[in-house]
Design a protein around this motif. Structure first.
Motif, PDB file in Angstrom:
ATOM      1  N   CYS A 270       0.829  -1.207   0.000  1.00  0.00           N
ATOM      2  CA  CYS A 270       0.000   0.000   0.000  1.00  0.00           C
ATOM      3  C   CYS A 270       0.861   1.254   0.000  1.00  0.00           C
ATOM      4  O   CYS A 270       1.943   1.275   0.595  1.00  0.00           O
ATOM      5  CB  CYS A 270      -0.922   0.023   1.223  1.00  0.00           C
ATOM      6  N   HIS A 271       0.334   2.289  -0.636  1.00  0.00           N
ATOM      7  CA  HIS A 271       0.983   3.589  -0.614  1.00  0.00           C
ATOM      8  C   HIS A 271       0.775   4.215   0.763  1.00  0.00           C
ATOM      9  O   HIS A 271      -0.085   3.796   1.532  1.00  0.00           O
ATOM     10  CB  HIS A 271       0.373   4.475  -1.704  1.00  0.00           C
ATOM     11  N   ALA A 272       1.575   5.255   1.075  1.00  0.00           N
ATOM     12  CA  ALA A 272       1.462   5.918   2.381  1.00  0.00           C
ATOM     13  C   ALA A 272       0.043   6.424   2.611  1.00  0.00           C
ATOM     14  O   ALA A 272      -0.512   6.294   3.701  1.00  0.00           O
ATOM     15  CB  ALA A 272       2.459   7.079   2.463  1.00  0.00           C
ATOM     16  N   TYR A 273      -0.543   7.047   1.565  1.00  0.00           N
ATOM     17  CA  TYR A 273      -1.957   7.410   1.625  1.00  0.00           C
ATOM     18  C   TYR A 273      -2.729   6.220   1.071  1.00  0.00           C
ATOM     19  O   TYR A 273      -2.772   6.017  -0.141  1.00  0.00           O
ATOM     20  CB  TYR A 273      -2.229   8.660   0.786  1.00  0.00           C
ATOM     21  N   TRP A 274      -3.314   5.435   1.959  1.00  0.00           N
ATOM     22  CA  TRP A 274      -3.973   4.204   1.528  1.00  0.00           C
ATOM     23  C   TRP A 274      -5.006   4.477   0.445  1.00  0.00           C
ATOM     24  O   TRP A 274      -5.945   5.238   0.648  1.00  0.00           O
ATOM     25  CB  TRP A 274      -4.677   3.560   2.712  1.00  0.00           C
ATOM     26  N   TYR A 282      -8.392  -5.451   3.483  1.00  0.00           N
ATOM     27  CA  TYR A 282      -7.605  -6.615   3.908  1.00  0.00           C
ATOM     28  C   TYR A 282      -6.703  -6.251   5.090  1.00  0.00           C
ATOM     29  O   TYR A 282      -6.595  -7.003   6.067  1.00  0.00           O
ATOM     30  CB  TYR A 282      -6.760  -7.085   2.719  1.00  0.00           C
ATOM     31  N   ASN A 283      -6.071  -5.096   5.011  1.00  0.00           N
ATOM     32  CA  ASN A 283      -5.181  -4.648   6.091  1.00  0.00           C
ATOM     33  C   ASN A 283      -5.930  -4.440   7.400  1.00  0.00           C
ATOM     34  O   ASN A 283      -5.467  -4.840   8.475  1.00  0.00           O
ATOM     35  CB  ASN A 283      -4.487  -3.334   5.705  1.00  0.00           C
ATOM     36  N   VAL A 284      -7.098  -3.807   7.304  1.00  0.00           N
ATOM     37  CA  VAL A 284      -7.883  -3.553   8.511  1.00  0.00           C
ATOM     38  C   VAL A 284      -8.427  -4.863   9.083  1.00  0.00           C
ATOM     39  O   VAL A 284      -8.457  -5.046  10.314  1.00  0.00           O
ATOM     40  CB  VAL A 284      -9.041  -2.576   8.202  1.00  0.00           C
ATOM     41  N   LEU A 285      -8.830  -5.769   8.217  1.00  0.00           N
ATOM     42  CA  LEU A 285      -9.292  -7.076   8.679  1.00  0.00           C
ATOM     43  C   LEU A 285      -8.173  -7.806   9.417  1.00  0.00           C
ATOM     44  O   LEU A 285      -8.395  -8.401  10.490  1.00  0.00           O
ATOM     45  CB  LEU A 285      -9.780  -7.904   7.488  1.00  0.00           C
ATOM     46  N   THR A 309      -0.060   0.896   9.764  1.00  0.00           N
ATOM     47  CA  THR A 309      -0.761   2.167   9.917  1.00  0.00           C
ATOM     48  C   THR A 309       0.176   3.290  10.327  1.00  0.00           C
ATOM     49  O   THR A 309      -0.223   4.255  10.959  1.00  0.00           O
ATOM     50  CB  THR A 309      -1.886   2.034  10.965  1.00  0.00           C
ATOM     51  N   SER A 310       1.442   3.168   9.951  1.00  0.00           N
ATOM     52  CA  SER A 310       2.405   4.217  10.296  1.00  0.00           C
ATOM     53  C   SER A 310       2.378   5.363   9.301  1.00  0.00           C
ATOM     54  O   SER A 310       2.942   6.425   9.535  1.00  0.00           O
ATOM     55  CB  SER A 310       3.818   3.626  10.328  1.00  0.00           C
ATOM     56  N   VAL A 313       5.850   4.687   3.437  1.00  0.00           N
ATOM     57  CA  VAL A 313       5.974   3.824   2.260  1.00  0.00           C
ATOM     58  C   VAL A 313       6.998   2.752   2.574  1.00  0.00           C
ATOM     59  O   VAL A 313       8.188   3.015   2.636  1.00  0.00           O
ATOM     60  CB  VAL A 313       6.429   4.641   1.026  1.00  0.00           C
ATOM     61  N   GLN A 314       6.517   1.540   2.804  1.00  0.00           N
ATOM     62  CA  GLN A 314       7.421   0.459   3.178  1.00  0.00           C
ATOM     63  C   GLN A 314       6.705  -0.873   2.992  1.00  0.00           C
ATOM     64  O   GLN A 314       5.489  -0.933   2.911  1.00  0.00           O
ATOM     65  CB  GLN A 314       7.848   0.612   4.643  1.00  0.00           C
ATOM     66  N   ASP A 315       7.492  -1.929   2.934  1.00  0.00           N
ATOM     67  CA  ASP A 315       6.913  -3.254   2.818  1.00  0.00           C
ATOM     68  C   ASP A 315       6.378  -3.679   4.183  1.00  0.00           C
ATOM     69  O   ASP A 315       6.962  -3.365   5.218  1.00  0.00           O
ATOM     70  CB  ASP A 315       7.981  -4.252   2.345  1.00  0.00           C
ATOM     71  N   ILE A 316       5.248  -4.368   4.175  1.00  0.00           N
ATOM     72  CA  ILE A 316       4.639  -4.786   5.434  1.00  0.00           C
ATOM     73  C   ILE A 316       4.346  -6.278   5.405  1.00  0.00           C
ATOM     74  O   ILE A 316       4.212  -6.883   4.342  1.00  0.00           O
ATOM     75  CB  ILE A 316       3.327  -4.017   5.717  1.00  0.00           C
ATOM     76  N   GLU A 317       4.264  -6.869   6.586  1.00  0.00           N
ATOM     77  CA  GLU A 317       3.874  -8.266   6.731  1.00  0.00           C
ATOM     78  C   GLU A 317       2.617  -8.325   7.572  1.00  0.00           C
ATOM     79  O   GLU A 317       2.524  -7.669   8.606  1.00  0.00           O
ATOM     80  CB  GLU A 317       5.002  -9.073   7.390  1.00  0.00           C
TER      81      GLU A 317
END
Length: 538
Positions: A270-274, A282-285, A309-310, A313-317
C-alpha cells in the motif's frame, strides 16, 4: 472548419476558461512533496547529461517516470529561466520561490490544453448528447466539457497537490477519440506515447491489445496476407514511441537501471496514503483479527516490526492473514480482468472497448500492488464519456466520482486549504448531480438523490459526519495525538466498500448488455433461417 464545429470550439473554450480562472485562484495553495519532485526533475534534466538522469540521487525524489516524461520536463526547463533560473540548480533542494511556484503552477494549467483539445475531438467523434431529445445537444456538450475541465479530482491532485494528470489523461482521451473515428494506428501511437509518459497506464493496456488485435488486425483483414500487413503496421505504430523513448538508454546499457526506477516493488503493498481498495479492507481485517487473537488466543498472531498504519511507504507483513506479494496482486488483477476482456473479444464494439478500459483501470486500482489513491482518476474520467448518454453509467459515475473524489481528501491536510477542498467538492458534486439528473430526467426526491436509490443516497449523506470528524473533531478531541492515522483509515475503508460496489455493478451492466446483444443476434439469425425456409416452400 465545418459550421457545426464552431459551437464545439466555443463550448470547449468557455469550459477551459472557467476552469483556468478557478485554477489561477488556487495558485497560492499548499503544495505537496510532488512539487519538489517535479522541480528536481526540471533541474536534473536541465543540468545533467542523458546518461546520468536515472542514476542521479542527490535528492530523495529520484526520476521514476519513463524517459518521454523526462524529456517533457527537459522541455519545460527551457522556459524556467524566464521566471527563476535558481530552480534549475540541482543542489537547490526544496527550493520554492514565489516565481518558481508560479511557473510550475502555470505549466500544469497550460499542459491541460491537451485535455481541452481531446474533449473537442471527442465531441466530434462520439457525438455526446445525441440520444437526448429534450435538451439541446450544445447544452449537454457544454455540461460534459465543464465536468471534465473542472473535475474536482483533477483540480485537487494537479492544481493543489501538484501533478500533471490532466495532460496525461488528455492524451488518453485523444487515443480513445481516434479509436471512435476508426483511426486505429493513430490511437495506438497516442496510447504508446502515453505509456512512455507514465507507465501507470499499463493498467488499461490489455483492453487496447484485445480491441486493436480484433478490430484492426482481424476485422480489417480480408485475407491472411492483409492480416500480416495490419499486424506489422500495428506493431510498428506501438514500438516506435518506445524506441524513441527507451532507445538511447538501451544503447547506453542502462535499461535495467531505468526499469528498476520504474518498477520499485520494494515499496510495499500500500501507498502511504492508503488507496480505497481491496487491500485497505484486507489490512484492517488483519489488524482486527490480530487484536482479537491477542486477547482470545483463538489463532496465532505473528510478530512484525513494521506497522501498516504508520503512514510510511514500506513493505509490510500481515500478522494473521497471509502476506501479499506482487505476484499475488498481479495474478488477481489478471483473473478479475478476464471476464471483461473476454466480453470485449466476443463483442468487439467501441462502447464495449470503453467499458473495458474503465473496468481494467478499476480492477487494477482495487487489486494492484502499491496503488496510489490518485489512480482512481483513470477510471472516473473515461466513465464520464458514457455518463451523459447512459442512465446506468451516469448512476455509477456519480457514485464513483463522489467516493473517489472524497478519498482524495487526505492529500490536502493544511488548515487554510481544508475549506477550499470541501467547497470545491460540494460545488462540483452538486453540479454533477443536477446536470446528470436533468439530462436523464430524474430530479430525485426527499430521500433520494437524482439517479440513486435510498441506500446509495444514505451512503453519500454519511460522508457529512465523516468529513466533520476527520476535518475537525479528530483534532479538537486530541485523538490525533494517539491515533494520527485514523482519519485516513476511516476514509479509505468507507470509500473502498462503495468503489468495490461500483466495480461489481459496472461488471453487471456490461454482462447484461452482452446478454441483450446475444439475444438480438439469436433472434436475427432465427428470423433469417425462417425466411429461408419460407422461400424454399414458395
Amino acid at each position: 472548419m465545418d459550421i457545426r464545429n464552431y459551437y464545439k470550439v466555443i463550448v470547449v473554450t468557455l469550459s477551459f476558461t472557467i476552469g483556468a480562472i478557478v485554477k489561477l485562484a488556487l495558485l497560492p495553495c499548499y503544495h505537496s512533496t510532488d512539487f519538489e519532485v517535479h522541480r528536481n526533475w526540471l533541474a536534473l534534466t536541465h543540468s545533467l547529461p542523458l546518461n546520468q538522469w536515472y542514476y542521479e540521487n542527490r535528492s530523495e525524489w529520484t526520476l521514476d517516470y519513463p524517459p518521454l516524461f523526462a524529456h517533457f520536463e527537459y522541455g519545460l526547463s527551457k522556459l524556467a529561466p524566464y521566471f527563476d533560473s535558481e530552480m534549475l540548480d540541482i543542489n537547490n533542494l526544496n527550493y520554492a520561490s514565489g516565481k518558481t511556484k508560479l511557473f510550475q503552477r502555470l505549466t500544469v494549467i497550460g499542459s491541460e490544453i491537451i485535455l481541452a483539445i481531446a474533449i473537442f475531438s471527442l465531441l466530434k467523434s462520439m457525438q455526446i448528447g445525441r440520444k437526448n431529445h429534450d435538451i439541446p445537444m450544445p447544452i449537454i456538450q457544454l455540461l460534459f466539457a465543464l465536468s471534465l475541465l473542472n473535475n474536482f479530482g483533477l483540480m485537487l491532485v494537479d492544481n493543489m497537490h501538484f501533478q500533471y494528470n490532466g495532460f496525461l489523461l488528455g492524451i488518453l482521451l485523444l487515443s480513445i477519440s481516434c479509436m471512435y473515428q476508426n483511426q486505429y494506428l493513430m490511437s495506438a501511437i497516442w496510447f504508446s506515447t502515453l505509456l512512455n509518459l507514465k507507465h501507470i497506464f499499463l493498467y488499461i493496456a490489455p483492453a487496447y491489445i484485445v480491441y486493436l488485435f480484433y478490430a484492426f488486425c482481424i476485422r480489417q483483414s480480408s485475407n491472411w496476407k492483409r492480416f500480416i500487413v495490419n499486424l506489422i503496421a500495428l506493431g510498428i505504430a506501438t514500438i516506435v514511441p518506445f524506441i524513441l523513448s527507451f532507445g538511447p538508454f538501451i544503447l547506453m546499457n542502462q535499461l535495467p537501471q531505468v526499469l528498476s526506477r520504474l518498477f520499485p516493488f520494494k515499496r510495499g503493498l500500500c501507498h502511504a496514503y492508503w488507496a480505497p481498495n481491496v487491500w485497505a479492507i484486507y489490512n484492517v481485517l488483519d489488524k482486527g483479527l490480530a487484536t482479537i487473537g491477542r486477547y482470545t488466543r483463538l489463532f496465532q498472531v505473528r510478530s512484525t516490526s513494521v506497522s501498516m498504519t504508520s503512514g510510511l511507504v514500506q513493505d509490510i507483513e500481515h500478522q494473521v492473514l497471509p502476506s501479499i506479494t506482487p505476484a499475488i496482486t498481479f495474478i488477481l488483477t489478471i483473473v478479475f480482468m478476464m471476464p471483461s476482456l473476454i466480453r470485449l473479444f466476443r463483442c468487439c464494439s467501441k462502447r464495449t472497448f470503453l467499458e473495458t478500459i474503465i473496468l481494467c483501470a478499476l480492477t487494477s486500482f482495487l487489486f494492484g500492488w502499491h496503488v496510489h489513491e490518485k489512480a482512481i482518476l483513470i477510471s472516473i474520467i473515461p466513465l464520464s464519456l458514457l455518463a451523459f448518454d447512459s442512465r446506468e453509467h451516469a448512476r455509477y459515475f456519480l457514485l464513483l466520482s463522489t467516493f473517489g473524489g472524497f478519498s482524495l481528501f487526505p492529500l490536502i491536510f493544511t488548515g487554510p486549504e481544508s475549506m477550499v477542498k470541501i467547497g470545491l467538492f460540494i460545488g462540483y458534486t452538486t453540479f454533477l448531480f443536477y446536470a446528470l439528473g436533468e439530462i436523464h430526467g430524474d430530479h430525485g426526491s426527499t430521500f433520494n438523490l437524482p439517479l440513486l436509490n435510498r441506500l446509495e443516497t444514505f451512503s453519500i449523506v454519511l460522508l457529512i459526519p465523516l468529513c466533520v470528524y476527520v476535518e475537525c473533531l479528530h483534532t479538537i478531541l486530541h485523538i490525533d495525538r494517539i491515533l494520527p492515522f485514523l482519519p485516513l483509515l476511516l476514509i479509505s475503508i468507507y470509500c473502498s466498500f462503495f468503489i468495490v460496489y461500483c466495480w461489481i455493478r459496472l461488471h453487471t451492466i456490461e454482462a447484461h448488455r452482452e446478454d441483450e446483444l446475444t439475444a438480438v443476434e439469436s433472434t436475427v439469425k432465427f428470423s433469417g433461417q425462417l425466411n429461408k425456409k419460407e422461400k424454399k416452400k414458395n
